[in-house]
Design a protein around this motif. Structure first.
Motif, short mmCIF file in Angstrom:
data_model
loop_
_atom_site.label_atom_id
_atom_site.label_comp_id
_atom_site.label_asym_id
_atom_site.label_seq_id
_atom_site.Cartn_x
_atom_site.Cartn_y
_atom_site.Cartn_z
N ASP A 1 -2.38 3.08 -2.55
CA ASP A 1 -3.12 2.12 -1.85
C ASP A 1 -3.52 2.35 -0.71
N VAL A 2 -4.57 2.00 -0.11
CA VAL A 2 -4.92 2.33 1.31
C VAL A 2 -5.73 1.21 1.58
N ASP A 3 -5.82 0.69 3.29
CA ASP A 3 -6.58 -0.36 3.50
C ASP A 3 -8.21 -0.22 3.59
N PRO A 4 -8.94 -0.81 2.79
CA PRO A 4 -10.43 -0.48 2.52
C PRO A 4 -10.96 -0.11 3.81
N PHE A 5 -10.73 -0.91 4.99
CA PHE A 5 -11.62 -0.70 6.16
C PHE A 5 -11.02 0.84 6.82
N LYS A 6 -9.66 1.12 6.56
CA LYS A 6 -9.32 2.44 7.02
C LYS A 6 -9.83 3.53 6.14
N LYS A 7 -9.76 3.34 4.90
CA LYS A 7 -10.46 4.19 3.88
C LYS A 7 -11.72 4.46 4.44
N GLU A 8 -12.68 3.51 4.67
CA GLU A 8 -14.03 3.63 4.69
C GLU A 8 -14.27 4.49 6.20
N CYS A 9 -13.61 4.33 7.21
CA CYS A 9 -13.40 4.89 8.54
C CYS A 9 -13.12 6.20 8.24
N LEU A 10 -12.18 6.66 7.57
CA LEU A 10 -11.75 8.01 7.13
C LEU A 10 -12.93 8.94 6.14
N LEU A 11 -13.26 8.20 5.20
CA LEU A 11 -14.38 8.77 4.49
C LEU A 11 -15.64 9.23 5.41
N ASN A 12 -15.99 8.54 6.30
CA ASN A 12 -17.09 8.44 6.99
C ASN A 12 -16.82 9.21 8.45
N GLY A 13 -15.53 9.47 8.92
CA GLY A 13 -15.17 10.38 10.01
C GLY A 13 -15.42 9.55 11.21
N LEU A 14 -15.26 8.19 11.19
CA LEU A 14 -15.22 7.30 12.33
C LEU A 14 -13.78 6.83 12.80
N ASP A 15 -13.77 7.26 14.32
CA ASP A 15 -12.80 6.79 14.98
C ASP A 15 -13.11 5.47 15.83
N ASP A 16 -12.24 5.04 16.74
CA ASP A 16 -12.81 3.76 17.40
C ASP A 16 -14.19 3.98 18.16
N ILE A 17 -14.38 5.27 18.69
CA ILE A 17 -15.56 5.58 19.47
C ILE A 17 -16.89 5.88 18.47
N GLY A 18 -16.67 6.17 17.25
CA GLY A 18 -17.61 6.27 16.43
C GLY A 18 -17.98 4.96 15.78
N LEU A 19 -16.97 4.16 15.59
CA LEU A 19 -17.30 2.75 15.26
C LEU A 19 -18.18 2.24 16.07
N THR A 20 -17.89 2.13 17.40
CA THR A 20 -18.73 1.72 18.65
C THR A 20 -20.09 2.10 18.53
N LEU A 21 -20.28 3.54 18.40
CA LEU A 21 -21.35 4.07 18.36
C LEU A 21 -22.56 3.74 17.17
N LYS A 22 -22.02 3.07 16.07
CA LYS A 22 -22.63 2.51 14.88
C LYS A 22 -23.48 1.55 15.37
N ASN A 23 -23.11 0.93 16.48
CA ASN A 23 -23.87 -0.32 17.11
C ASN A 23 -24.56 0.09 18.45
N GLU A 24 -24.76 1.22 18.59
CA GLU A 24 -25.43 1.76 19.73
C GLU A 24 -26.68 1.22 20.37
N THR A 25 -27.70 1.09 19.08
CA THR A 25 -28.88 0.23 19.30
C THR A 25 -28.75 -1.06 19.78
N ALA A 26 -27.90 -1.84 19.05
CA ALA A 26 -27.51 -3.39 19.43
C ALA A 26 -26.98 -3.46 20.68
N ILE A 27 -26.13 -2.48 21.15
CA ILE A 27 -25.55 -2.45 22.22
C ILE A 27 -26.68 -2.10 23.58
#
Length: 201
Positions: free
Chosen positions: A161-187
């Motif tokens: 078992d693995v947390d779905p959110f953590k799994k998605e982050c690993l599959l896409n190579g997203l750390d905290d900075i990467g998650l923030t940059l997904k919203n770069e346009t909105a920011i």
């Protein structure tokens, strides 16, 4: 952060409980804020004697496990202080997955943030994988994060078992900075709007 999808590699057995972060990377090596270069000091006090010579009986010094990508460990792995250098050292050495019956919470979360997959399994499943890992160069496991399975050298599979959110982050190579940059346009839009409405700020 590198993506984690499927990992095939040698698994090293470390049948020790309560392996704390000071054992993983001793305090004298915490002077850097760089994530690289710490692999040489991974498990330093267990890998080397006082003269800096390798201890031949330590698992990662044995020829079959020098390029291990997976670590099969005992209960409560990563306990102790919250140093993020511990997953940095594991990753720099080449370890991308740690399998254990339980982990310390902070270490567990730090692993996901640094591209390492920590897998919690019942003791009986860890025992099976520990037995597989003791095969030396033949101790090859395949960890499939998408399917959430571990395949052993004999073809047997264990689900995890693995947390779905953590799994998605690993599959896409997203750390905290990467998650923030997904919203770069909105920011960016927010910053423009905020500056226009409050030019004095």
């Amino acid at each position: 952060m590198d993506k984690f999808t499927t990992l095939t590699g040698v698994a090293a057995p470390l049948p020790m409980v309560n392996v704390d972060t000071d054992m993983i990377i001793p305090k004298q090596f915490l002077k850097t804020i760089k994530r690289t270069g710490l692999g040489v000091n991974l498990f330093d006090e267990m890998r080397f004697d006082d003269d800096g010579n390798e201890k031949p009986d330590f698992v990662l010094n044995q020829p079959a496990y020098r390029d291990a990508r997976i670590l099969v460990a005992g209960d409560n792995f990563g306990c102790g202080s919250s140093r993020e250098h511990a997953p940095w050292a594991l990753l720099d050495f080449g370890i991308r997955c740690v399998i254990a019956p339980s982990f310390a919470d902070i270490f567990y979360n730090n692993c996901f943030k640094n591209g390492i997959l920590p897998i919690t399994l019942p003791q009986e499943d860890v025992d099976k994988l520990m037995d597989d890992a003791e095969r030396g160069a033949n101790a090859v496991l395949t960890v499939n994060l998408e399917d959430q399975t571990i395949s052993g050298p004999d073809g047997g599979k264990i689900a995890f078992d693995v947390d779905p959110f953590k799994k998605e982050c690993l599959l896409n190579g997203l750390d905290d900075i990467g998650l923030t940059l997904k919203n770069e346009t909105a920011i960016g839009r927010f910053e423009e709007s905020y500056s226009a409405q409050r030019p004095w700020a």
